[in-house]
Design an enzyme around this catalytic site. Structure first.
Site, PDB file in Angstrom:
ATOM      1  N   ASN A  49     -10.049   1.357   9.314  1.00 15.55           N
ATOM      2  CA  ASN A  49      -9.060   1.032  10.466  1.00 15.55           C
ATOM      3  C   ASN A  49      -9.630   1.779  11.454  1.00 15.55           C
ATOM      4  O   ASN A  49     -10.262   1.255  12.665  1.00 15.55           O
ATOM      5  CB  ASN A  49      -7.473   1.328  10.274  1.00 15.55           C
ATOM      6  CG  ASN A  49      -6.865   0.936  11.297  1.00 15.55           C
ATOM      7  OD1 ASN A  49      -7.031   0.038  12.007  1.00 15.55           O
ATOM      8  ND2 ASN A  49      -5.946   1.853  11.669  1.00 15.55           N
ATOM      9  N   THR A  50      -9.479   3.193  11.547  1.00 13.57           N
ATOM     10  CA  THR A  50      -9.879   3.951  12.847  1.00 13.57           C
ATOM     11  C   THR A  50     -11.098   3.809  13.361  1.00 13.57           C
ATOM     12  O   THR A  50     -11.623   3.449  14.631  1.00 13.57           O
ATOM     13  CB  THR A  50      -9.690   5.511  12.519  1.00 13.57           C
ATOM     14  OG1 THR A  50      -8.484   5.607  12.102  1.00 13.57           O
ATOM     15  CG2 THR A  50      -9.832   6.167  13.805  1.00 13.57           C
TER      16      THR A  50
ATOM     17  N   LYS B 215       1.047  -1.225  -0.075  1.00  6.58           N
ATOM     18  CA  LYS B 215      -0.081  -0.209  -0.021  1.00  6.58           C
ATOM     19  C   LYS B 215       0.869   1.195   0.085  1.00  6.58           C
ATOM     20  O   LYS B 215       1.664   1.507   0.936  1.00  6.58           O
ATOM     21  CB  LYS B 215      -0.968  -0.001   1.262  1.00  6.58           C
ATOM     22  CG  LYS B 215      -1.833   1.370   1.177  1.00  6.58           C
ATOM     23  CD  LYS B 215      -2.509   1.409   2.447  1.00  6.58           C
ATOM     24  CE  LYS B 215      -3.252   2.665   2.288  1.00  6.58           C
ATOM     25  NZ  LYS B 215      -4.081   3.125   3.737  1.00  6.58           N
TER      26      LYS B 215
ATOM     27  N   ALA C 289     -10.153   5.470   3.784  1.00  2.00           N
ATOM     28  CA  ALA C 289     -10.022   6.527   4.822  1.00  2.00           C
ATOM     29  C   ALA C 289     -11.266   7.631   4.816  1.00  2.00           C
ATOM     30  O   ALA C 289     -11.946   7.816   3.759  1.00  2.00           O
ATOM     31  CB  ALA C 289      -8.869   7.701   4.411  1.00  2.00           C
ATOM     32  N   GLY C 290     -11.398   7.688   6.098  1.00  2.00           N
ATOM     33  CA  GLY C 290     -12.555   8.740   6.345  1.00  2.00           C
ATOM     34  C   GLY C 290     -13.925   8.158   6.608  1.00  2.00           C
ATOM     35  O   GLY C 290     -14.871   8.635   7.142  1.00  2.00           O
TER      36      GLY C 290
ATOM     37  N   GLY D 267      -8.609   9.019   9.287  1.00  6.94           N
ATOM     38  CA  GLY D 267      -9.090   8.934  10.638  1.00  6.94           C
ATOM     39  C   GLY D 267     -10.148  10.007  11.029  1.00  6.94           C
ATOM     40  O   GLY D 267     -10.628  10.102  12.449  1.00  6.94           O
TER      41      GLY D 267
END
EC number: 2.8.1.10
Length: 274
Positions: free
Chosen positions: A224-225, A115, A202-203, A176
């Site tokens: 992830n987050t 990645k 992301a987001g 995040g």
């Protein structure tokens, strides 16, 4: 790879990246968890078959990452090394090479995935399009399956596909942030024009946003987050898994067109008039 029971239609609807087949369309990460037990439980609950690992944090045994390499069964989970923390193309190329060696040491001899992240911006963590393209060109030449993290830029996505990237990974909103899909129109353009998998990365903060991305036609999600920082990460992982599946099925089913006026559900013929 771990085997998860799914309906036949889902087993046949596989995600293929650089010739490798995945049945889950949800990719998760290893950062921001409170402890390894939560991480392992969440990975299991997510049903994911690939997780991303920051090469630098493992290499330097950063706080919270000591023992990470040993905490996961790499016979079941495919590693996606990432170049997080790299600010230049040169740095990202070097870290990608380290990531490939790390995967080999952990038993994945044929793992050339990376990645690609080139992020010089410390405040908003937005990727550098020029550095990303430069690094991607070199890494493709070296035999890597490059999964580049990018702004939702349709022209950059086309350039990265042209140089041989295995996917493109446009951000929904800053890393995040939990802002959801703020680049809806551009992501739609990327999806419509891509001949390689599009992974929204992301987001995403809630399952509804995960489903929205998949309903657009995204091939997969990286989350992830939103999972790691939830009050109960394993429950959120389950919710994200189900949302990704629901969104994919909705995309395949084909939603009804949006209309400006009502349309009766019941037919007008055969009505009782007296």
């Amino acid at each position: 790879m771990q085997t998860i029971d799914r309906p036949i239609s889902q087993r046949e609807d596989a995600l293929v990246i650089a010739g490798r087949t995945f049945h889950s369309r949800l990719i998760t990460g290893t950062g921001k968890y409170r402890n390894f037990d939560q991480m392992r439980a969440s990975i299991d609950a997510s049903g994911c078959e690939m997780i991303t690992v920051a090469v630098r944090r493992v290499q330097t045994q950063a706080p919270g990452h000591e023992g990470l390499a040993e905490a996961i069964d790499w016979q079941k989970i495919w590693m996606l090394p990432n170049t997080a923390g790299c600010q230049t193309a040169e740095d990202a190329i070097r870290v990608a090479r380290l990531g490939r060696e790390m995967a080999k040491l952990l038993g994945q001899e044929d793992n050339n995935f990376v990645k690609l992240e080139v992020i010089p911006d410390a405040k908003y963590l937005l990727p550098d399009p020029i550095g990303t393209l430069e690094a991607a060109e070199q890494l493709v030449k070296e035999g890597f399956a490059v999964l580049p993290y990018i702004n939702a830029d349709p022209l950059l996505a086309q350039r990265l596909e042209a140089v041989g990237c295995a996917t493109v990974m446009p951000l929904g909103s800053p890393i995040g942030s939990g802002q959801g899909i703020r680049n809806l129109a551009n992501i739609q353009i990327i999806i419509e024009n891509a001949n390689i998998p599009v992974i929204v990365d992301a987001g995403i903060g809630a399952p509804s946003e995960a489903a929205q991305a998949m309903e657009l036609g995204a091939d997969a999600l990286l989350i992830n987050t939103a999972i790691a920082q939830a009050h109960q990460p394993d429950l959120m992982a389950t919710a994200m898994r189900q949302a990704a599946t629901a969104g994919r099925l909705a995309y395949q089913a084909g939603r009804i067109p949006v209309k400006a006026y009502a349309s009766a559900s019941s037919p007008l013929t055969g009505r009782i008039t007296s």
